[in-house]
Design an enzyme around this catalytic site. Structure first.
Site, short mmCIF file in Angstrom:
data_model
loop_
_atom_site.label_atom_id
_atom_site.label_comp_id
_atom_site.label_asym_id
_atom_site.label_seq_id
_atom_site.Cartn_x
_atom_site.Cartn_y
_atom_site.Cartn_z
CG ASN A 9 46.08 43.23 41.73
OD1 ASN A 9 45.19 42.17 42.93
ND2 ASN A 9 45.46 43.78 40.70
CD1 TRP A 10 44.73 36.69 43.38
CD2 TRP A 10 44.08 35.56 45.85
NE1 TRP A 10 45.78 35.00 43.94
CE2 TRP A 10 45.85 34.67 45.24
CE3 TRP A 10 43.74 35.64 46.78
CZ2 TRP A 10 45.68 33.54 45.89
CZ3 TRP A 10 44.33 34.16 47.83
CH2 TRP A 10 44.86 32.45 47.08
CE LYS A 11 42.46 42.98 38.81
NZ LYS A 11 42.10 43.66 37.49
CG HIS A 95 45.14 47.82 40.05
ND1 HIS A 95 44.52 48.49 38.82
CD2 HIS A 95 46.14 46.95 38.91
CE1 HIS A 95 44.19 47.34 38.28
NE2 HIS A 95 45.21 46.46 37.99
CD GLU A 97 41.01 46.91 38.68
OE1 GLU A 97 41.40 46.35 39.53
OE2 GLU A 97 41.05 46.56 37.32
CD GLU A 182 48.70 45.74 35.47
OE1 GLU A 182 48.54 44.22 35.70
OE2 GLU A 182 47.66 46.75 36.54
N GLY A 188 41.29 42.94 32.80
CA GLY A 188 39.78 42.53 32.31
C GLY A 188 38.94 42.49 31.29
CB SER A 228 43.50 40.24 28.88
OG SER A 228 42.79 41.09 29.38
N GLY A 249 45.57 39.14 37.14
CA GLY A 249 43.99 39.17 37.92
C GLY A 249 43.61 38.29 37.86
N GLY A 250 42.11 38.27 37.06
CA GLY A 250 41.58 36.92 35.90
C GLY A 250 41.91 35.52 35.99
P1 PGA Z 1 43.06 41.17 34.59
O1 PGA Z 1 44.34 42.38 35.52
O2 PGA Z 1 44.58 40.38 34.14
O3 PGA Z 1 42.05 40.46 34.99
O4 PGA Z 1 42.96 41.30 32.55
C1 PGA Z 1 45.54 42.76 35.60
C2 PGA Z 1 45.05 43.94 36.68
O5 PGA Z 1 44.89 44.35 36.75
O6 PGA Z 1 46.81 43.57 37.34
#
Ligand code: PGA
Length: 270
Positions: A9-11, A95, A97, A182, A188, A228, A249-250
């Protein structure tokens, strides 16, 4: 047997140039991996760029969000049909977010953004149904806030989100879905959820799906952990029986670290 999944997930990261470089890098490292289902979810502006990069590989494409209407006066929104036309097979829905549930922001900022994006259990359910009706496979997200975990409400919160996402979804549609657990406090933050605990909650999600549909359907459903996930903790997560992969994500923003996660997922199937 459930195929392991590694979804990036590149956000809100990567313009088209950066997206091409990253997608080319992931394809070079892991484009022919067969032991795991690899999904890239770039921002909408980079979907066609990434589609070209992965065209001759086994990697699949996903959107990060969508609106439930097919078309019309909804400025700034994207429909399932539009995502399909960019080559998407998957779409992340609900998600944290997008639900305005943040683990890393101070409350005032999180409140502001909650009002901006504002997905709820009800809108998440509508988006899931619209995606399925159009032929897109949802990666549906759930997870508790830190305060909910500290209050001992994790299972109650996650189970309610899971029941809400499947509300009115037929078994034959539910079979096409992936669920991602999640915990919001782990996203993050660098603070991964303990693998045993993540596995326990993913098992609880599977039991909920079994209760809503059937044990067979639940046994076939891919349940991912997100929050994470990194090359140094992925093996422990992938070794767990109820964790079928990661939503990342990251660590999906660097080709070599994402390739290491894919490798771990593929190995876990053997
Ligand atoms: P993260 O994000 O790996 O940066 O913690 C995961 C996500 O929000 O899908």
């Amino acid at each position: 047997m459930r195929k392991p999944v590694m979804a990036g997930n590149w956000k809100m990261n990567c313009d088209n140039e950066e997206a091409k470089e990253l997608a080319d890098g992931v394809t070079a490292h892991a484009g022919q991996v067969e032991g795991a289902l690899v999904i890239l979810c770039p921002p909408a502006t980079a979907l066609t760029t990434v589609q070209s990069s992965i065209a001759n590989s086994a990697i699949k494409l996903g959107g990060q969000n969508m609106f439930w209407e097919e078309d019309g006066a909804f400025t700034g929104e994207l429909s399932a049909k539009m995502l399909l036309s960019c080559g998407c097979e998957y779409v992340i829905i609900g998600h944290s977010e997008r639900r305005g549930r943040f683990g890393t922001m101070d409350e005032a900022d999180a409140d502001d953004l909650a009002a901006v994006f504002g997905d709820t259990d009800a809108t998440v359910n509508r988006k899931i149904k619209s995606a399925l009706a159009a032929g897109l496979k949802p990666i549906a997200c759930c997870g508790e806030l830190l305060a909910e975990r500290q209050a001992g409400r994790t299972d109650e919160v996650v189970e309610a989100q899971v029941r809400a996402m499947f509300d009115g979804v037929s078994a034959s549609d539910a079979e096409k879905m992936i669920v991602a657990y999640e915990p919001v406090w782990a996203i993050g933050t660098g603070e991964v959820c303990d693998a045993d605990e993540a596995d326990r909650v993913c098992g609880m999600i599977r039991a909920t799906v079994a209760d809503v549909y059937s044990q067979d359907l639940a046994d076939g459903m891919q349940v991912l952990y997100g929050g994470s996930v990194k090359p140094d903790n992925v093996d422990g997560l992938m070794a767990k029986p109820d964790i079928d992969g990661g939503l990342v994500g990251g660590a999906s923003l660097k080709a070599d670290s994402f390739a290491a996660l894919i490798e771990s997922a593929a190995q876990s199937a053997q």
